[in-house]
Design a protein around this motif. Sequence first.
Motif, PDB file in Angstrom:
ATOM      1  N   TRP A 193       0.824  -1.210   0.000  1.00  0.00           N
ATOM      2  CA  TRP A 193       0.000   0.000   0.000  1.00  0.00           C
ATOM      3  C   TRP A 193       0.855   1.256   0.000  1.00  0.00           C
ATOM      4  CZ3 TRP A 193       0.409   3.570   3.880  1.00  0.00           C
ATOM      5  CH2 TRP A 193       0.946   3.158   5.107  1.00  0.00           C
ATOM      6  N   ARG A 194       2.064   1.159   0.489  1.00  0.00           N
ATOM      7  CA  ARG A 194       2.941   2.333   0.514  1.00  0.00           C
ATOM      8  C   ARG A 194       3.302   2.772  -0.904  1.00  0.00           C
ATOM      9  NH1 ARG A 194       3.828  -1.191   4.341  1.00  0.00           N
ATOM     10  NH2 ARG A 194       3.867  -0.540   6.535  1.00  0.00           N
ATOM     11  N   GLN A 195       3.567   1.806  -1.770  1.00  0.00           N
ATOM     12  CA  GLN A 195       3.865   2.142  -3.161  1.00  0.00           C
ATOM     13  C   GLN A 195       2.634   2.731  -3.858  1.00  0.00           C
ATOM     14  OE1 GLN A 195       6.927   2.130  -4.601  1.00  0.00           O
ATOM     15  NE2 GLN A 195       7.576   1.669  -2.497  1.00  0.00           N
ATOM     16  N   LEU A 196       1.467   2.180  -3.548  1.00  0.00           N
ATOM     17  CA  LEU A 196       0.236   2.721  -4.113  1.00  0.00           C
ATOM     18  C   LEU A 196      -0.005   4.142  -3.635  1.00  0.00           C
ATOM     19  CD1 LEU A 196      -2.370   2.338  -5.740  1.00  0.00           C
ATOM     20  CD2 LEU A 196      -3.403   1.295  -3.708  1.00  0.00           C
ATOM     21  N   ALA A 197       0.252   4.410  -2.365  1.00  0.00           N
ATOM     22  CA  ALA A 197       0.074   5.759  -1.818  1.00  0.00           C
ATOM     23  C   ALA A 197       1.023   6.744  -2.489  1.00  0.00           C
ATOM     24  CB  ALA A 197       0.285   5.757  -0.309  1.00  0.00           C
ATOM     25  N   LEU A 198       2.237   6.325  -2.766  1.00  0.00           N
ATOM     26  CA  LEU A 198       3.222   7.216  -3.372  1.00  0.00           C
ATOM     27  C   LEU A 198       2.876   7.556  -4.819  1.00  0.00           C
ATOM     28  CD1 LEU A 198       6.491   5.645  -1.927  1.00  0.00           C
ATOM     29  CD2 LEU A 198       5.704   7.990  -1.534  1.00  0.00           C
ATOM     30  N   ARG A 199       2.359   6.608  -5.561  1.00  0.00           N
ATOM     31  CA  ARG A 199       2.043   6.902  -6.966  1.00  0.00           C
ATOM     32  C   ARG A 199       0.670   7.535  -7.145  1.00  0.00           C
ATOM     33  NH1 ARG A 199       1.506   0.965  -7.389  1.00  0.00           N
ATOM     34  NH2 ARG A 199      -0.644   0.454  -7.985  1.00  0.00           N
ATOM     35  N   GLY A 200      -0.244   7.362  -6.173  1.00  0.00           N
ATOM     36  CA  GLY A 200      -1.550   7.999  -6.249  1.00  0.00           C
ATOM     37  C   GLY A 200      -2.417   7.420  -7.346  1.00  0.00           C
ATOM     38  N   ASP A 241       5.353  18.220  -9.537  1.00  0.00           N
ATOM     39  CA  ASP A 241       5.826  19.611  -9.496  1.00  0.00           C
ATOM     40  C   ASP A 241       5.073  20.461 -10.517  1.00  0.00           C
ATOM     41  OD1 ASP A 241       7.655  19.964  -7.459  1.00  0.00           O
ATOM     42  OD2 ASP A 241       9.345  19.209  -8.640  1.00  0.00           O
ATOM     43  N   GLY A 242       4.978  19.957 -11.737  1.00  0.00           N
ATOM     44  CA  GLY A 242       4.268  20.686 -12.783  1.00  0.00           C
ATOM     45  C   GLY A 242       2.789  20.830 -12.486  1.00  0.00           C
ATOM     46  N   TYR A 243       2.199  19.776 -11.899  1.00  0.00           N
ATOM     47  CA  TYR A 243       0.772  19.820 -11.554  1.00  0.00           C
ATOM     48  C   TYR A 243       0.512  20.909 -10.528  1.00  0.00           C
ATOM     49  CZ  TYR A 243      -3.897  18.123 -10.307  1.00  0.00           C
ATOM     50  OH  TYR A 243      -5.248  18.023 -10.081  1.00  0.00           O
ATOM     51  N   PRO A 276       2.651  31.934  -1.833  1.00  0.00           N
ATOM     52  CA  PRO A 276       3.431  31.187  -0.833  1.00  0.00           C
ATOM     53  C   PRO A 276       2.599  30.799   0.389  1.00  0.00           C
ATOM     54  CG  PRO A 276       4.723  33.008  -1.689  1.00  0.00           C
ATOM     55  CD  PRO A 276       3.338  33.191  -2.222  1.00  0.00           C
ATOM     56  N   ASP A 277       1.694  31.686   0.828  1.00  0.00           N
ATOM     57  CA  ASP A 277       0.819  31.353   1.957  1.00  0.00           C
ATOM     58  C   ASP A 277      -0.086  30.181   1.606  1.00  0.00           C
ATOM     59  OD1 ASP A 277       1.895  33.369   3.452  1.00  0.00           O
ATOM     60  OD2 ASP A 277       0.254  34.790   3.093  1.00  0.00           O
ATOM     61  N   PHE A 278      -0.623  30.198   0.393  1.00  0.00           N
ATOM     62  CA  PHE A 278      -1.515  29.126  -0.036  1.00  0.00           C
ATOM     63  C   PHE A 278      -0.751  27.804  -0.121  1.00  0.00           C
ATOM     64  CE2 PHE A 278      -4.164  26.571  -2.763  1.00  0.00           C
ATOM     65  CZ  PHE A 278      -5.452  26.948  -2.411  1.00  0.00           C
ATOM     66  N   ARG A 279       0.475  27.852  -0.635  1.00  0.00           N
ATOM     67  CA  ARG A 279       1.274  26.634  -0.729  1.00  0.00           C
ATOM     68  C   ARG A 279       1.580  26.082   0.664  1.00  0.00           C
ATOM     69  NH1 ARG A 279       4.635  24.121  -4.510  1.00  0.00           N
ATOM     70  NH2 ARG A 279       4.327  25.761  -6.070  1.00  0.00           N
ATOM     71  N   ARG A 280       1.862  26.957   1.631  1.00  0.00           N
ATOM     72  CA  ARG A 280       2.117  26.511   2.994  1.00  0.00           C
ATOM     73  C   ARG A 280       0.881  25.851   3.600  1.00  0.00           C
ATOM     74  NH1 ARG A 280       4.347  31.484   3.959  1.00  0.00           N
ATOM     75  NH2 ARG A 280       2.803  31.941   5.566  1.00  0.00           N
ATOM     76  N   LEU A 281      -0.280  26.412   3.306  1.00  0.00           N
ATOM     77  CA  LEU A 281      -1.508  25.801   3.816  1.00  0.00           C
ATOM     78  C   LEU A 281      -1.719  24.424   3.195  1.00  0.00           C
ATOM     79  CD1 LEU A 281      -4.794  27.072   4.888  1.00  0.00           C
ATOM     80  CD2 LEU A 281      -4.895  25.610   2.882  1.00  0.00           C
ATOM     81  N   MET A 282      -1.427  24.282   1.901  1.00  0.00           N
ATOM     82  CA  MET A 282      -1.569  22.969   1.274  1.00  0.00           C
ATOM     83  C   MET A 282      -0.683  21.944   1.963  1.00  0.00           C
ATOM     84  SD  MET A 282      -2.165  23.294  -2.828  1.00  0.00           S
ATOM     85  CE  MET A 282      -0.525  23.874  -3.225  1.00  0.00           C
ATOM     86  N   ARG A 283       0.558  22.328   2.241  1.00  0.00           N
ATOM     87  CA  ARG A 283       1.471  21.390   2.891  1.00  0.00           C
ATOM     88  C   ARG A 283       0.987  21.058   4.296  1.00  0.00           C
ATOM     89  NH1 ARG A 283       7.787  21.831   4.835  1.00  0.00           N
ATOM     90  NH2 ARG A 283       8.035  19.594   5.125  1.00  0.00           N
ATOM     91  N   ALA A 284       0.538  22.073   5.032  1.00  0.00           N
ATOM     92  CA  ALA A 284       0.042  21.833   6.393  1.00  0.00           C
ATOM     93  C   ALA A 284      -1.167  20.909   6.373  1.00  0.00           C
ATOM     94  CB  ALA A 284      -0.310  23.166   7.055  1.00  0.00           C
ATOM     95  N   ALA A 285      -2.048  21.088   5.394  1.00  0.00           N
ATOM     96  CA  ALA A 285      -3.221  20.225   5.285  1.00  0.00           C
ATOM     97  C   ALA A 285      -2.817  18.790   4.967  1.00  0.00           C
ATOM     98  CB  ALA A 285      -4.172  20.764   4.214  1.00  0.00           C
ATOM     99  N   LEU A 325      -0.238  13.124  -4.703  1.00  0.00           N
ATOM    100  CA  LEU A 325      -0.061  14.566  -4.628  1.00  0.00           C
ATOM    101  C   LEU A 325       0.148  15.002  -3.177  1.00  0.00           C
ATOM    102  CD1 LEU A 325      -0.035  17.318  -6.035  1.00  0.00           C
ATOM    103  CD2 LEU A 325      -2.534  17.381  -5.786  1.00  0.00           C
ATOM    104  N   ALA A 326      -0.605  14.404  -2.259  1.00  0.00           N
ATOM    105  CA  ALA A 326      -0.453  14.756  -0.843  1.00  0.00           C
ATOM    106  C   ALA A 326       0.951  14.427  -0.340  1.00  0.00           C
ATOM    107  CB  ALA A 326      -1.497  14.018   0.000  1.00  0.00           C
ATOM    108  N   MET A 327       1.478  13.281  -0.717  1.00  0.00           N
ATOM    109  CA  MET A 327       2.837  12.913  -0.317  1.00  0.00           C
ATOM    110  C   MET A 327       3.855  13.886  -0.903  1.00  0.00           C
ATOM    111  SD  MET A 327       3.064  10.279   1.734  1.00  0.00           S
ATOM    112  CE  MET A 327       4.820   9.985   1.490  1.00  0.00           C
ATOM    113  N   HIS A 328       3.653  14.291  -2.144  1.00  0.00           N
ATOM    114  CA  HIS A 328       4.588  15.206  -2.793  1.00  0.00           C
ATOM    115  C   HIS A 328       4.561  16.581  -2.119  1.00  0.00           C
ATOM    116  CE1 HIS A 328       6.980  16.912  -6.056  1.00  0.00           C
ATOM    117  NE2 HIS A 328       6.152  17.929  -6.051  1.00  0.00           N
ATOM    118  N   LEU A 329       3.371  17.078  -1.830  1.00  0.00           N
ATOM    119  CA  LEU A 329       3.259  18.404  -1.227  1.00  0.00           C
ATOM    120  C   LEU A 329       3.768  18.422   0.210  1.00  0.00           C
ATOM    121  CD1 LEU A 329      -0.262  19.462  -2.559  1.00  0.00           C
ATOM    122  CD2 LEU A 329       1.941  20.374  -3.296  1.00  0.00           C
ATOM    123  N   SER A 330       3.538  17.360   0.949  1.00  0.00           N
ATOM    124  CA  SER A 330       3.959  17.319   2.348  1.00  0.00           C
ATOM    125  C   SER A 330       5.458  17.086   2.496  1.00  0.00           C
ATOM    126  CB  SER A 330       3.210  16.215   3.095  1.00  0.00           C
ATOM    127  OG  SER A 330       3.634  14.937   2.666  1.00  0.00           O
TER     128      SER A 330
END
Length: 426
Positions: free
Chosen positions: A190-197, A217-219, A238-247, A311-316
């Motif tokens: 499941w970890r590999q599945l989570a990483l590829r989304g 990155d492009g997305y 930048p504020d919006f990007r920080r909120l995405m990562r925090a979420a 995407l969540a793994m990439h942003l976090s």
Amino acid sequence: MIIIHTMNYPVLPRVVSHRLDAMLRVMPAVVVCGARQTGKTTLARAFGGRNTGDGPTSIPAASSGQYLSLDDFDVLDLARRDPDALVRGTRPVTLDEVQREPNLLGAVKREIDRDRRPGRFLMTGSANLLLMRRVSESLAGRAGYLTLWPMTRREQLGLGQPGIWEKLLEVPDSAWLDVVAAQAGRREDWRQLALRGGFPFPAVHLGTSTERAIWFDGYAQTYLERDLQALSSIAALPDFRRLMRAACLRLGSLVNQSDLGRDIGLPQPTAHRYLNLLETSYLLVRIPAYSVNRTKRLIKSPKLYWGDTGLAMHLSQEEEPRGAHLENLVLQDLLAWRDSRPSRVEVLHWRTTTNEEVDFVLEAEGALLPIEVKATRRPRLRDAAHLRTFRKEYGRAARAGLLLHDGDAPGWITPEVLGAPWWMVV
């Protein structure tokens, strides 16, 4: 089943195909919404121009459909200058990315009122049109709405299916073990599945983490610099990007907008607005609490998840998926299944003030099906404690509990809780 294919890539059937076909045979318009890159355009092209029925009010099979994308600046310009001219005619019309000019929906309404044959318009949107402030026309009574989520695990395998939720609802609880044990397939990490989304291109066609990182990155950049600006003017990206990562880091937690905003230095109203924009874009998912209370006061806050774990793994910027990401994978499958059904199922969570909680509760067919997700290979009796509490609380309204785990074999943990490997169910 309708087969969805992309140029130079294998064919991929989608879960919602049957539902979309049924809706086009009844409604003058159907709107398919979902995040960017979930496969809406491919789905729409496969259905565009098809015969929508056999009756006298159906569009003739000889009709060739017209495909128009509002990502094309010429089409977008005409949609703004003369929307009625864009949609006028007898042929079925596919309008891709219709959220880019919400006023076009008014022209669609006028054309439908002139000719209400089913299947006249198939529209896609990378935002929830019903939540967009700029959209004043909902096409009530004229359009059906459908959500296309990122690909399920079984869609990625080419099966065009969600998990076996429908089968579990159809049979008595005592038959669940046989249903789960009958599932063919091999174990998956499941970890590999989570990483590829579940976005089709990175999930199916990109083979390395480096390639997927470039794609994500492009997305994210495209979303921040173009799609987001089409929904609402955001000056402080930048504020919006920080909120995405925090979420992303709070995935699987209760939503507390004040705490979230304070942690990244944003006022609560701004955090609230940003979360709503992410939800409107189908990137963020809030799961409401099951609110029927008999003896305890329940916490009503929703739980926060993402539409795509990759995407969540990439942003976090987390290196390894957590148990919450396995929960999110199960949720993604539940949402795809829920939105492909003709009758509605509610996907909820349950939590009390004493921190007793069940990850997901399905409210379907007049009953409650509680589901707990544990990233363990050897589930124990204590892992079933909150499922048992839930069943005791709601009595006959509750079906047996389902404990999804990372093990190899299904089995009854208690007489009322079935433990099942997640990959046999999802």
